[in-house]
Design an enzyme around this catalytic site. Sequence first.
Site, PDB file in Angstrom:
ATOM      1  CB  SER A 458      -1.159  -0.476   0.848  1.00  0.00           C
ATOM      2  OG  SER A 458      -1.676  -0.924   1.381  1.00  0.00           O
ATOM      3  CB  CYS A 630      -5.624  -0.705   6.075  1.00  0.00           C
ATOM      4  SG  CYS A 630      -3.980  -0.974   4.621  1.00  0.00           S
ATOM      5  CG  ASP A 675      -4.954  -2.305   1.339  1.00  0.00           C
ATOM      6  OD1 ASP A 675      -4.471  -1.498   1.053  1.00  0.00           O
ATOM      7  OD2 ASP A 675      -5.144  -3.092   1.057  1.00  0.00           O
ATOM      8  CD1 TRP A 677      -0.800  -7.734   5.442  1.00  0.00           C
ATOM      9  CD2 TRP A 677      -1.241  -6.173   4.582  1.00  0.00           C
ATOM     10  NE1 TRP A 677      -0.045  -7.152   6.169  1.00  0.00           N
ATOM     11  CE2 TRP A 677      -0.522  -5.778   5.444  1.00  0.00           C
ATOM     12  CE3 TRP A 677      -1.485  -5.175   3.678  1.00  0.00           C
ATOM     13  CZ2 TRP A 677      -0.216  -4.244   5.794  1.00  0.00           C
ATOM     14  CZ3 TRP A 677      -1.876  -4.267   4.073  1.00  0.00           C
ATOM     15  CH2 TRP A 677      -0.469  -3.197   5.233  1.00  0.00           C
TER      16      TRP A 677
END
Lengths: 678, 314
Positions: A458, A630, A675, A677
């Site tokens: 990002s 995020c 966002d 992961w």
Amino acid sequence: MTDMDAETSAHTEPMADEEESLFSNLDIFLFSLIIAFVVYWFMSRKKPEPIPEFKKLDTPAPTTRETSFIEKMKKTGKNIIVFYGSQTGTGEEFANRLSKDAQRYGMKGMAADPEEYEMGELCRLSEIKNALAIFCMATYGEGDPTDNAQDFYDWLQENDDEDLSGLTYTVFALGNKTYEHYNAMGKYVDKRLEELGAKRIFDLGLGDDDGNLEEDFVSWREQFWPAVCEHFGVEALGDDSSIRQYELKEHTDLNMNKVYSGEIGRLKSFEVQKPPYDSKNPFLASVTVNRRLHKAGNRHLMHLELDITGSKIRYESGDHVAVFPTNDSALVNKLGQVLGVDLDAVISLNNLDEESNKKHPFPCPTSYRTALTHYLDITNSPRTNVLYELAQYASDPKDQENMRKMASSSPEGKALYQNWVLGASRNILAILEDMPSLKPPIDHMCELLPRLQARYYSIASSSKVHPNSIHICAVVVEYETPTGRVNKGVATNWLKNKLVTNNGHKSTVPMFIRKSQFRLPFKATNPVIMIGPGTGIAPFMGFIQERAWLKQQGKEVGETVMYFGCRHKSEDYLYQEELEDAEKNGVLTQLNVAFSRDQEQKVYVQHLVKRNKEHLWKLIHSDNAHIYVCGDAKNMAHDVQAALYEIGEELGGMTRTQATDYIKKLMTKGRYSQDVWS
Amino acid sequence: MSAEKMETTASVSNGAGPVYEGKEDALSPEDLSEVLAAGTKEVHEKAENTQFVKDFLRGRIRKELFKLGAVALYYTYTAMEEEIERNKEHSHFAPLYFPTELHRHEALARDLEYFYGPDWQSQVRCSQATQHYVDRIHQVGQEDPVLLVAHAYTRYMGDLSGGQVLKKVAQRAMKLPSTGEGLEFYQFDGIHSAKAFKQLYRSRMNELELDMEMKKRLVDEAVKAFQFNMEVFEELEEIGKTIQEDVLDAGMPVHGAMGGDINKCPYYAVKTAASGGTAYASQLAMAVLRHPTGQVLLATWFAALAGLAAWYLM
């Protein structure tokens, strides 16, 4: 004419002696000979096509269609049948590919439309030796079967006393995660067949068209076939020869200008750079900043800045930067040693299937060193199909057996793979070192290893403030494995070593931008709530820079709330100065930081979120705030969502279900973005 | 604004108050995204159930019709994107300006080049139904730009949803190359996740400052957009009836669609033979003349004749 004749004939008589006239007999003779030759040549090349007399085509008398797939399989010598439930043709395509695969493993397969056959015959499948039924079932609409599988579905539902103990099967499901009844049909068939006594020989495969259906299918199928071979005790086509997809060609004396040295697409694309830049043509950005973000402790956190001046690359805060990393050269060298090969040999691996679009597994011709450094993944644990194909090169029979077992679907095999490979974090080098009898040829290994993937980060900057610079915030991955080795993350270690030097040599990073949908609201007056612990703070640095810039431009900016979390204030409080300045300047209207390990009990961002529930609820429910999360997908994102459900329940006067719906609706309407992961 | 709210709800312990208050259902959608979805639900179903679309989904789409469909799309998107460019800074459209991610007219131009060849522009024309649609788009873009949102919503959101399914169907039904030629319209290279993009698009729609009356007008315009699309489908259906019947299932293509050399087709020759002797003879002559081998033969025959004449004369 006759005069001419007289004249010319007068001339021609002495022709044989003289060579003065324009056209001698010899010339004419030669000329005609040439014409004759040309005519003969053309004639022998292509017969002129006569326009044929065409009889009316007889429509062949309709034969009674064979509705017994058992009979058909017996007649055509097939032992594997692949049924497909397909609406748009993908399921059918997968079925066709699977039936073709069978012959690579010494078996014969056929694809079949369940609508055309008597599915009641499934119990008879054991009449055929080594029989297997594969089902490629797509889900349609709201968890429904496809049109051609409707009858089969009804049959499955109605016949409770059907005994399918003679049936061995496996299912691959095609679906789409955005639908509520994801893969309902595939899951149902898998479960129902088992209920009716059939024997499942491989796990249900789940394909997600919202993600990458093709990839899901290929990964599943790569592990499926070795399991099938194991189950039937079938050797994969011949003991000595292996089923190679590519043929090795060794080059001697090749001009180095024709050899790939790490380019992703066009040869020399790293020397001569041409826009536009994308995943096939990355831009070599120079590294202008590479500094540590941590103040103490043993985790290495870093901030990098990539210069994109002159590239015409544009980005927006929230986008991702993709980089093409290379493997650690020490690791590559060790592989060369263990395999006993000259890594600098230049080779090509050419596809034996000439019709395939994929001529080589990676850019060729190239050296083994380049392939292992730039193109192949040598750090992730190899998948079971790789082990299966390499098993033949283990001279110790026990090793061979174990490798094949790990690819099978037997519980011991699965457990062995889980423990010895995954649990112990063994990569290909570790496997080769710990299994000395395994000596595969390097070219076959290169064919089997997956491609080295680009890594996405990002972007931690705003293009309004830094139009020519892309910032990255990352933590270096390094850990000790149960075998005592140290595994290092490919991209993070590679980035760590991209130092900024003053001696003229620039560190460069091949990169491109992947647009994301993680965006600040269009209207600056909308409040934003940002939750990004650890390196999850990356996109928010960009967001904060942009909100500050908007303020500077004189725009009215809504509330900007930040939730950050880390382990110790004195160790990994990333961007502390920048965040505290932003708070002081009013760019951040609220800064909440959780230090998880600075006190007895763990404090995380979700705890701080709950502490602020009144203010947050007001922002969310009345002020049209956008929420952004995020970072870690597994726990943090989930825990934060749960905290929000709780707040909705408590302060919104809703039931748990209503609160969940409310928050989920915020996601659909784009007011709650993630966002994350894993 | 927030200060006011605090005061009026001071009697309640928190700042925002419960979601379900009294009889009024506070969750009833006022958001444009939800209003539009609800308002077009019926007409959307109707469009899905037109014969053309139903056939398409079943893979029953003739290449000639698909090509004409692509032509219609080309004119539509060219008009729409032109109006979007004109209004990109207009307060009622700016939040939805996503040219890199969404714009289709270039992809469509490449598809048409694939289907019709390099001089495709001289071969295609805007059909009547398409012209109606295009005219409305221009009118809206120039006179009442906020309504452009309705057209953008109808087309782009559709392309990102069911449109992806259509791509697979089309690829298989017409045996188009797996490398994507002819289907670039369906390929959104600037969008990594259609789902995430739709969410973003919805949030941007909801950021538009519109009163309820304006939102209702948008729903009406969106319904109109669906109707224009259905008109185009119907027109294609009609054209489909007049195109020569091809036996798609048996795998034999129509001449025009495949762009082959008609003179190589035995059926055609038989047809022309049947249609008349002289016509046939001239057809034959033309066929021979057009055929490269025929030309060579004629040339060599002529040359041989010339050679013989020269021999004879000299």
